[in-house]
Design an enzyme around this catalytic site. Structure first.
Site, short mmCIF file in Angstrom:
data_model
loop_
_atom_site.label_atom_id
_atom_site.label_comp_id
_atom_site.label_asym_id
_atom_site.label_seq_id
_atom_site.Cartn_x
_atom_site.Cartn_y
_atom_site.Cartn_z
CB SER A 12 98.52 60.51 -3.77
OG SER A 12 98.18 61.47 -4.58
CE LYS A 80 91.15 70.63 -4.52
NZ LYS A 80 89.93 69.97 -3.75
CG ASP A 81 96.13 70.85 -4.32
OD1 ASP A 81 95.50 71.33 -3.60
OD2 ASP A 81 96.32 69.65 -4.69
CB THR A 122 86.76 69.35 5.87
OG1 THR A 122 87.26 70.13 4.64
CG2 THR A 122 86.17 70.63 6.69
CB SER A 124 89.18 72.65 2.62
OG SER A 124 88.56 73.80 1.98
CG LEU A 125 91.54 77.03 6.65
CD1 LEU A 125 92.47 78.35 6.74
CD2 LEU A 125 90.86 76.92 8.09
NE ARG A 126 86.85 75.42 -1.38
CZ ARG A 126 85.87 74.47 -1.50
NH1 ARG A 126 84.57 74.81 -1.47
NH2 ARG A 126 86.47 73.34 -1.42
NE ARG A 127 86.08 70.49 -0.06
CZ ARG A 127 87.17 69.68 -0.51
NH1 ARG A 127 87.85 69.25 0.39
NH2 ARG A 127 87.30 69.70 -1.86
NE ARG A 144 96.78 67.64 5.37
CZ ARG A 144 98.06 67.94 5.78
NH1 ARG A 144 98.14 68.47 6.86
NH2 ARG A 144 99.05 67.64 4.87
CG ASN A 146 95.88 58.54 0.27
OD1 ASN A 146 94.82 58.19 0.90
ND2 ASN A 146 97.09 58.03 0.40
CB THR A 149 94.67 58.33 3.96
OG1 THR A 149 95.48 57.76 3.62
CG2 THR A 149 94.86 58.66 5.67
NE ARG A 150 91.41 63.53 2.14
CZ ARG A 150 90.98 64.15 1.08
NH1 ARG A 150 89.85 65.05 1.19
NH2 ARG A 150 91.36 64.16 -0.26
CB CYS A 254 96.75 77.45 -1.22
SG CYS A 254 97.48 77.43 -2.84
#
Length: 328
Positions: A12, A80-81, A122, A124-127, A144, A146, A149-150, A254
């Site tokens: 990416s 973070k990944d 998003t 991300s579950l955190r966000r 989802r 890059n 793309t988002r 994660c």
């Protein structure tokens, strides 16, 4: 004879930026390098949310295998990944100086939707959980792909906004360079696919190790480990260790809605820590703030997580794992 260090990376735009950054730093130290791009399953499977894929380290697994098989010597990741437990034989060789840790809300120019019913995107579950905790009348949809793309998906859909990591947007020159952890509250997004506005979300606790890049290598490759270790930033290494220890102790992998941020305060030689665990719908929230002397940093993440678990977080984690269990 000195060997060429083969740098493994996802293909990416952001991952390649990170790999080229490491390449330049190694070249400046006199090492010869080569970049090898590999596509990961996380980049290929864009039709499912990450947590439904049931794989920890989906963006790192392909590169781990390439390294173990001797195809590359190092891999560069957004930290973070990276799973908190590295595969046998692979070691953390360096953590680079951290960039901006904040999350950014990207929207179409009108912020009034924050006080109305709206849809925000998003992956991300955190966000998602923190957003729903603050804006319970909103709907959050999966996003989802890059960065570009988002951005394109945000442009093409009727969503009010989407949440991105500030570090990624800055590295791709889509936002002005913001000061670490702060910045102008509102600024223009310079994406070719989306000309909207960004807002720094200083209330949202970032993912453990957000904004940090990590380089991993084979532990038995002394030449490469020695070369890469010269890129290590000790302050970032300590702070990300604390955050990832908090994550590991909560057993979040994660995927669970877990935020963590450790900061070094040079004025009184302390480490300040802010962590959270939320339910998927954001209705439950466990938050912890601690400050300790720098000499006590090694167990800070562990003790902070234990406090959360002992005060009700353990039951919530069990519920989250049950909800996220892959459907057979």
């Amino acid at each position: 004879m000195a060997k060429t260090i083969r740098i493994g990376t996802r293909d990416s735009e952001l991952a390649l930026w990170q790999a080229h950054t490491v390449q330049k730093k190694l070249n400046d130290l006199g090492y010869t390098t080569e970049i090898v791009a590999v596509k990961s399953q996380g980049d290929i499977l864009l039709d499912k949310p990450l947590y439904e894929l049931g794989i920890t380290g989906i963006f790192t697994k392909t590169l781990d295998i390439a390294m173990i098989n001797g195809q590359v010597d190092i891999a560069v990741h957004s930290m973070k990944d990276v799973p908190t437990a590295l595969p046998t034989g692979i070691v953390q060789a360096a953590v680079l100086e951290r960039a901006n840790v904040l999350d950014i809300l990207v929207h179409k120019g009108n912020i009034d939707f924050l006080n109305e019913k709206a849809t925000v995107a998003t992956g991300s579950l955190r966000r998602q959980a923190q957003w729903l905790n603050k804006y319970p009348n909103h709907t959050v949809v999966d996003l989802r792909g890059n960065v570009n793309t988002r951005m394109q998906k945000l442009q093409d859909n009727d969503w009010s906004g989407a949440v991105f990591a500030a570090a990624g947007l800055e590295r791709l020159s889509l936002t002005p360079a913001l000061s670490k952890g702060e910045g102008a509250k509102s600024f223009q997004i310079k994406s070719p696919s989306f000309g909207g506005v960004g807002e720094a979300l200083d209330w949202m606790i970032p993912a453990p190790a957000q904004g940090a890049m990590v380089v991993v290598a084979m532990g038995n490759d002394d030449f490469t480990v020695d070369a890469v270790s010269q890129l290590n930033d000790i302050e970032t290494e300590i702070c990300t260790y604390i955050e990832r220890q908090f994550l590991r102790t909560l057993e979040g992998g994660c995927t669970a809605p877990i935020g963590a941020l450790a900061k070094y305060n040079p004025h009184d030689d302390t480490i300040e820590f802010h962590g959270c665990l939320l339910s998927l719908d954001g209705q439950q929230k466990f938050e912890i703030i601690k400050a300790v002397d720098i000499s006590e940093w090694k167990k800070l993440g562990f003790y902070a997580a234990k406090e959360v678990l002992d005060n009700g977080g353990s039951k919530l984690m069990a519920e989250i794992k049950k909800q996220l269990k892959p459907k057979v």
